[in-house]
Design an enzyme around this catalytic site. Structure first.
Site, PDB file in Angstrom:
ATOM      1  N   ASP A  52       0.854  -1.356  -0.026  1.00  0.00           N
ATOM      2  CA  ASP A  52      -0.060  -0.245   0.001  1.00  0.00           C
ATOM      3  C   ASP A  52       0.951   1.267   0.010  1.00  0.00           C
ATOM      4  O   ASP A  52       0.854   2.129   0.994  1.00  0.00           O
ATOM      5  CB  ASP A  52      -0.892  -0.080   1.305  1.00  0.00           C
ATOM      6  CG  ASP A  52      -0.219   0.020   2.557  1.00  0.00           C
ATOM      7  OD1 ASP A  52       0.945  -0.687   2.738  1.00  0.00           O
ATOM      8  OD2 ASP A  52      -0.801   0.382   3.530  1.00  0.00           O
TER       9      ASP A  52
ATOM     10  N   HIS B  87       9.575  -0.243   9.045  1.00  0.00           N
ATOM     11  CA  HIS B  87       8.767  -1.456   8.947  1.00  0.00           C
ATOM     12  C   HIS B  87       8.715  -2.224   7.693  1.00  0.00           C
ATOM     13  O   HIS B  87       9.339  -3.375   7.760  1.00  0.00           O
ATOM     14  CB  HIS B  87       7.374  -1.070   8.901  1.00  0.00           C
ATOM     15  CG  HIS B  87       7.046  -0.045  10.360  1.00  0.00           C
ATOM     16  ND1 HIS B  87       6.918  -0.513  11.493  1.00  0.00           N
ATOM     17  CD2 HIS B  87       6.458   1.181  10.105  1.00  0.00           C
ATOM     18  CE1 HIS B  87       6.542   0.703  12.300  1.00  0.00           C
ATOM     19  NE2 HIS B  87       6.342   1.627  11.483  1.00  0.00           N
TER      20      HIS B  87
HETATM   21  C1  BDR Z   1       2.567  -0.787   8.539  1.00  0.00           C
HETATM   22  O1  BDR Z   1       1.563   0.374   8.281  1.00  0.00           O
HETATM   23  C2  BDR Z   1       1.659   1.210   7.265  1.00  0.00           C
HETATM   24  O2  BDR Z   1       1.520   2.823   7.404  1.00  0.00           O
HETATM   25  C3  BDR Z   1       3.206   1.198   6.809  1.00  0.00           C
HETATM   26  O3  BDR Z   1       3.384   1.185   5.494  1.00  0.00           O
HETATM   27  C4  BDR Z   1       3.677  -0.258   7.501  1.00  0.00           C
HETATM   28  O4  BDR Z   1       3.113  -1.344   6.500  1.00  0.00           O
HETATM   29  C5  BDR Z   1       3.476  -0.250   9.833  1.00  0.00           C
HETATM   30  O5  BDR Z   1       2.289  -0.378  10.911  1.00  0.00           O
HETATM   31 CA    CA Z   2       2.957  -0.675   4.304  1.00  0.00          CA
END
Ligand code: BDR
Ligand code: CA
Length: 310
Positions: free
Chosen positions: A8, A238
């Site tokens: 995403d 992340h």
């Molecule tokens: C996840 O949430 C999204 O905002 C980031 O892209 C990542 O995949 C972190 O909690």
């Molecule tokens: Ca993400």
């Protein structure tokens, strides 16, 4: 190595794509886009733009789910900016999305190369849940699935208990985590401790190429958000950490094998990811276990992430 990325994008999704794209041994089987950090129209468009930026134009990109299986959607534009990429304007994409949905593209790719494709899931797990509905044998058709999501021993990042990708579609996460994939769950337990610190961000800012310059500009917005979270100029890594765990499993220095469930009912704890962490877990639990990394080599990861953008 053939990798299907479900994502995403999203600023940290962009870093993950940069990490994968820099590796000559990685072939992208396809990209599925999903709502999450922004609407699915925006994340699909961003996936196409990022493939151009990171030198992988022509990879099939499929638009996926526009909303969660059950609940109403919420978007993460306050972390990733109104366009999902830190409000940085990038060139119009050279390609267009394919006609298939993300779930259809994933299932077709997996059937065409049984046991050969790895999935890297970086957003809400809606597309994977829909793919399982189309092809219940998917866990045996894929080689391995690495998911960025959940918070087992760490606090959440949306509620005190829930991580964003899981919170954005808890029902999908519950189905996918229990489906029997060979799965590694890269949770906030490790991603919140794998931060890009000020010196790293400055070094990225000094790299003299278009990919690095644009990525560094994406990060300004994201670092702005995380600096408020941490109280110093740094950001959590992340999605790129999940990409690195997929490509370089040796970065994981400690992990546990545990069944993980997703709380779907709790008034305050909906989307909490719960693992049986007892020294002697219930022997009669039929829920399949997933690998949960508990320690990673942050310094080696940060060096490789920077090298990917050099
Ligand atoms: C996840 O949430 C999204 O905002 C980031 O892209 C990542 O995949 C972190 O909690
Ligand atoms: Ca993400």
């Amino acid at each position: 190595m053939q990798v299907f990325v479900d994502c995403d994008p999203g600023i940290d999704d962009a870093l993950a794509l940069a990490y994968l794209a820099s590796r000559p041994d990685v072939t992208f089987a396809g990209i599925g886009a999903v709502f999450g950090n922004n609407s699915v129209d925006v994340t699909t468009d961003n996936a196409l733009r990022l493939l151009d930026l990171y030198g992988r134009s022509g990879v099939p990109v499929a638009r996926g789910a526009s909303r969660p299986l059950v609940q109403v959607p919420r978007l993460g534009d306050y972390v990733h900016g109104a366009n999902g990429l830190g409000e940085v304007v990038t060139p119009e994409p050279s390609g267009e999305p394919v006609r298939e949905s993300a779930a259809e593209l994933l299932v077709r790719s997996a059937r065409a190369a049984p046991g050969e494709i790895d999935v890297l899931a970086l957003g809400p797990l809606t597309n994977l849940a829909l793919a399982l509905n189309l092809e219940p044998e998917l866990p045996r058709l894929l080689r391995r699935v690495v998911v960025m999501g959940g918070a087992v021993r760490a606090p959440g990042n949306i509620t005190p208990w829930a991580e964003a990708n899981t919170y954005n579609d808890p029902e999908a996460a519950e189905v996918v985590l229990g489906a029997g994939f060979d799965m590694t769950l890269v949770a906030l337990d490790v991603t919140m401790r794998t931060t890009a610190h000020e010196a790293w961000l400055d070094e990225l800012g000094r790299l003299d190429n278009e990919r690095a310059r644009t990525t560094s500009s994406f990060l300004e917005f994201y670092v702005g958000h995380y600096s408020k979270v941490f109280g110093v100029r740094q950001c959590a890594m992340h999605d790129p950490l999940a990409a690195a765990v997929l490509l370089d499993p040796g970065l994981v220095t400690s992990s546990v094998e545990v069944p993980v469930r997703v709380e779907l009912q709790g008034e305050y704890t909906r989307a909490l990811t719960i693992a049986d962490l007892r020294p002697t877990p219930a022997a009669d639990d039929e829920r399949p276990s997933v690998t949960l990394p508990t320690e990673v080599d942050r310094d080696v990861f940060l060096t490789r992430m920077l090298d990917a953008l050099r």
